[in-house]
Design a protein around this motif. Sequence first.
Motif, PDB file in Angstrom:
ATOM      1  N   TYR A  72      30.682   3.719  60.453  1.00  0.00           N
ATOM      2  CA  TYR A  72      30.684   4.482  63.022  1.00  0.00           C
ATOM      3  C   TYR A  72      29.990   3.525  63.477  1.00  0.00           C
ATOM      4  CZ  TYR A  72      32.009   9.366  60.376  1.00  0.00           C
ATOM      5  OH  TYR A  72      32.386   9.936  60.057  1.00  0.00           O
ATOM      6  N   VAL A  73      29.382   2.576  62.920  1.00  0.00           N
ATOM      7  CA  VAL A  73      28.233   1.998  63.600  1.00  0.00           C
ATOM      8  C   VAL A  73      28.980   0.550  63.658  1.00  0.00           C
ATOM      9  CG1 VAL A  73      26.568   0.080  63.922  1.00  0.00           C
ATOM     10  CG2 VAL A  73      26.116   2.720  62.995  1.00  0.00           C
ATOM     11  N   LEU A  74      29.374  -0.252  63.194  1.00  0.00           N
ATOM     12  CA  LEU A  74      30.067  -1.606  63.400  1.00  0.00           C
ATOM     13  C   LEU A  74      31.882  -0.783  64.085  1.00  0.00           C
ATOM     14  CD1 LEU A  74      30.714  -3.988  62.636  1.00  0.00           C
ATOM     15  CD2 LEU A  74      31.653  -3.289  59.719  1.00  0.00           C
ATOM     16  N   LEU A  75      32.362   0.238  63.417  1.00  0.00           N
ATOM     17  CA  LEU A  75      33.743   0.759  64.064  1.00  0.00           C
ATOM     18  C   LEU A  75      32.873   0.905  65.650  1.00  0.00           C
ATOM     19  CD1 LEU A  75      36.395   1.238  63.890  1.00  0.00           C
ATOM     20  CD2 LEU A  75      36.093   3.558  63.692  1.00  0.00           C
ATOM     21  N   GLY A  76      32.143   1.308  65.820  1.00  0.00           N
ATOM     22  CA  GLY A  76      31.802   1.927  67.541  1.00  0.00           C
ATOM     23  C   GLY A  76      32.065   0.735  68.230  1.00  0.00           C
ATOM     24  N   LYS A  77      30.828  -0.399  67.192  1.00  0.00           N
ATOM     25  CA  LYS A  77      30.689  -1.971  68.022  1.00  0.00           C
ATOM     26  C   LYS A  77      32.438  -2.379  68.277  1.00  0.00           C
ATOM     27  CE  LYS A  77      28.369  -6.256  67.666  1.00  0.00           C
ATOM     28  NZ  LYS A  77      29.181  -6.561  68.404  1.00  0.00           N
ATOM     29  N   THR A  78      32.919  -2.590  67.768  1.00  0.00           N
ATOM     30  CA  THR A  78      34.175  -3.311  67.654  1.00  0.00           C
ATOM     31  C   THR A  78      34.534  -2.566  69.013  1.00  0.00           C
ATOM     32  OG1 THR A  78      34.605  -3.983  65.301  1.00  0.00           O
ATOM     33  CG2 THR A  78      36.343  -3.348  66.442  1.00  0.00           C
ATOM     34  N   ILE A  79      34.898  -1.275  69.320  1.00  0.00           N
ATOM     35  CA  ILE A  79      35.464  -0.804  69.909  1.00  0.00           C
ATOM     36  C   ILE A  79      34.651  -0.579  71.520  1.00  0.00           C
ATOM     37  CG2 ILE A  79      36.074   1.591  71.321  1.00  0.00           C
ATOM     38  CD1 ILE A  79      36.345   2.749  68.467  1.00  0.00           C
ATOM     39  N   ALA A  80      33.646  -0.514  71.276  1.00  0.00           N
ATOM     40  CA  ALA A  80      32.707  -1.184  72.780  1.00  0.00           C
ATOM     41  C   ALA A  80      33.014  -2.697  73.477  1.00  0.00           C
ATOM     42  CB  ALA A  80      31.375  -0.878  72.636  1.00  0.00           C
ATOM     43  N   ASP A  81      33.134  -3.729  71.999  1.00  0.00           N
ATOM     44  CA  ASP A  81      33.367  -5.153  72.211  1.00  0.00           C
ATOM     45  C   ASP A  81      35.286  -4.759  73.078  1.00  0.00           C
ATOM     46  OD1 ASP A  81      31.337  -6.167  71.321  1.00  0.00           O
ATOM     47  OD2 ASP A  81      31.727  -6.773  68.502  1.00  0.00           O
ATOM     48  N   MET A  82      36.057  -3.853  72.668  1.00  0.00           N
ATOM     49  CA  MET A  82      37.334  -4.243  72.829  1.00  0.00           C
ATOM     50  C   MET A  82      37.137  -3.301  74.373  1.00  0.00           C
ATOM     51  SD  MET A  82      38.952  -2.889  69.621  1.00  0.00           S
ATOM     52  CE  MET A  82      41.179  -2.955  70.646  1.00  0.00           C
ATOM     53  N   LYS A  83      36.524  -2.620  74.238  1.00  0.00           N
ATOM     54  CA  LYS A  83      36.117  -1.873  75.943  1.00  0.00           C
ATOM     55  C   LYS A  83      35.542  -3.481  77.177  1.00  0.00           C
ATOM     56  CE  LYS A  83      33.340   1.154  78.713  1.00  0.00           C
ATOM     57  NZ  LYS A  83      32.687   0.463  79.236  1.00  0.00           N
ATOM     58  N   ALA A  84      34.748  -3.897  76.527  1.00  0.00           N
ATOM     59  CA  ALA A  84      34.116  -5.421  77.155  1.00  0.00           C
ATOM     60  C   ALA A  84      34.932  -6.042  77.663  1.00  0.00           C
ATOM     61  CB  ALA A  84      32.468  -5.986  76.317  1.00  0.00           C
ATOM     62  N   THR A  85      36.182  -6.376  76.805  1.00  0.00           N
ATOM     63  CA  THR A  85      37.025  -7.557  77.034  1.00  0.00           C
ATOM     64  C   THR A  85      38.113  -6.808  78.037  1.00  0.00           C
ATOM     65  OG1 THR A  85      36.891  -8.429  75.051  1.00  0.00           O
ATOM     66  CG2 THR A  85      38.975  -8.892  75.327  1.00  0.00           C
ATOM     67  N   MET A  86      38.144  -5.658  77.602  1.00  0.00           N
ATOM     68  CA  MET A  86      39.422  -5.139  79.033  1.00  0.00           C
ATOM     69  C   MET A  86      38.654  -5.090  79.950  1.00  0.00           C
ATOM     70  SD  MET A  86      41.664  -4.928  76.460  1.00  0.00           S
ATOM     71  CE  MET A  86      43.115  -3.782  77.171  1.00  0.00           C
ATOM     72  N   GLU A  87      37.601  -4.846  80.310  1.00  0.00           N
ATOM     73  CA  GLU A  87      36.521  -4.394  81.713  1.00  0.00           C
ATOM     74  C   GLU A  87      37.142  -6.412  82.703  1.00  0.00           C
ATOM     75  OE1 GLU A  87      32.972  -1.364  81.117  1.00  0.00           O
ATOM     76  OE2 GLU A  87      32.659  -3.299  80.632  1.00  0.00           O
ATOM     77  N   GLY A  96      43.509   4.337  75.794  1.00  0.00           N
ATOM     78  CA  GLY A  96      43.800   5.121  74.550  1.00  0.00           C
ATOM     79  C   GLY A  96      43.750   4.059  73.545  1.00  0.00           C
ATOM     80  N   VAL A  97      43.245   4.834  72.665  1.00  0.00           N
ATOM     81  CA  VAL A  97      42.726   4.287  71.254  1.00  0.00           C
ATOM     82  C   VAL A  97      42.764   4.915  69.740  1.00  0.00           C
ATOM     83  CG1 VAL A  97      40.729   3.430  69.739  1.00  0.00           C
ATOM     84  CG2 VAL A  97      40.103   3.495  72.561  1.00  0.00           C
ATOM     85  N   ASP A  98      43.609   4.100  69.254  1.00  0.00           N
ATOM     86  CA  ASP A  98      44.644   4.639  67.245  1.00  0.00           C
ATOM     87  C   ASP A  98      43.054   3.326  66.870  1.00  0.00           C
ATOM     88  OD1 ASP A  98      46.098   5.467  65.807  1.00  0.00           O
ATOM     89  OD2 ASP A  98      46.869   3.667  66.069  1.00  0.00           O
ATOM     90  N   ILE A  99      42.917   4.350  65.906  1.00  0.00           N
ATOM     91  CA  ILE A  99      41.700   3.894  65.124  1.00  0.00           C
ATOM     92  C   ILE A  99      43.140   3.946  63.429  1.00  0.00           C
ATOM     93  CG2 ILE A  99      39.904   4.113  64.096  1.00  0.00           C
ATOM     94  CD1 ILE A  99      38.299   5.254  66.498  1.00  0.00           C
ATOM     95  N   GLY A 100      43.679   3.221  63.236  1.00  0.00           N
ATOM     96  CA  GLY A 100      43.587   3.482  62.067  1.00  0.00           C
ATOM     97  C   GLY A 100      43.787   2.119  60.828  1.00  0.00           C
ATOM     98  N   SER A 101      43.738   2.189  60.007  1.00  0.00           N
ATOM     99  CA  SER A 101      43.126   1.532  58.175  1.00  0.00           C
ATOM    100  C   SER A 101      43.031   0.639  58.050  1.00  0.00           C
ATOM    101  CB  SER A 101      43.909   2.128  57.312  1.00  0.00           C
ATOM    102  OG  SER A 101      43.489   3.386  56.818  1.00  0.00           O
ATOM    103  N   SER A 102      43.821  -0.044  59.033  1.00  0.00           N
ATOM    104  CA  SER A 102      44.014  -1.517  59.081  1.00  0.00           C
ATOM    105  C   SER A 102      43.657  -2.003  60.645  1.00  0.00           C
ATOM    106  CB  SER A 102      45.272  -2.471  58.172  1.00  0.00           C
ATOM    107  OG  SER A 102      46.342  -2.260  60.089  1.00  0.00           O
ATOM    108  N   LYS A 103      43.515  -1.412  61.946  1.00  0.00           N
ATOM    109  CA  LYS A 103      43.132  -2.110  62.975  1.00  0.00           C
ATOM    110  C   LYS A 103      43.415  -0.911  63.497  1.00  0.00           C
ATOM    111  CE  LYS A 103      48.059  -2.612  65.005  1.00  0.00           C
ATOM    112  NZ  LYS A 103      49.188  -3.392  65.006  1.00  0.00           N
ATOM    113  N   VAL A 104      42.089  -1.605  64.828  1.00  0.00           N
ATOM    114  CA  VAL A 104      41.954  -0.716  66.510  1.00  0.00           C
ATOM    115  C   VAL A 104      42.703  -1.429  67.427  1.00  0.00           C
ATOM    116  CG1 VAL A 104      40.147   0.349  67.923  1.00  0.00           C
ATOM    117  CG2 VAL A 104      39.655  -0.371  65.346  1.00  0.00           C
ATOM    118  N   THR A 105      43.194  -0.792  67.948  1.00  0.00           N
ATOM    119  CA  THR A 105      44.373  -0.837  69.328  1.00  0.00           C
ATOM    120  C   THR A 105      43.686  -0.284  70.272  1.00  0.00           C
ATOM    121  OG1 THR A 105      46.086  -1.814  67.937  1.00  0.00           O
ATOM    122  CG2 THR A 105      46.476  -1.389  70.304  1.00  0.00           C
TER     123      THR A 105
END
Length: 66
Positions: free
Chosen positions: A51-66, A8-17
């Motif tokens: 979108y690019v920076l947000l996508g990179k943040t989510i990709a980095d989070m995915k890599a951390t979670m793996e 699950g991914v929640d994109i908020g105004s101040s953070k992504v979880t």
Amino acid sequence: MEKEYVVGVDIGSSKVTMAVGTRNSNGEVSVLGVESRDVGESVKNGDIMNYVLLGKTIADMKATME
């Protein structure tokens, strides 16, 4: 058999979880991990500004979670 994960991914105004878990045979989800990051200038007032920076943040989070 390969494990199936529920993400699950929640994109908020101040953070992504991001939360990652597995589902058992009863359909119950066990949470394995949760990661949060500031979105910086990627999201402003609920609108995605970069979108690019947000996508990179989510990709980095995915890599951390793996």
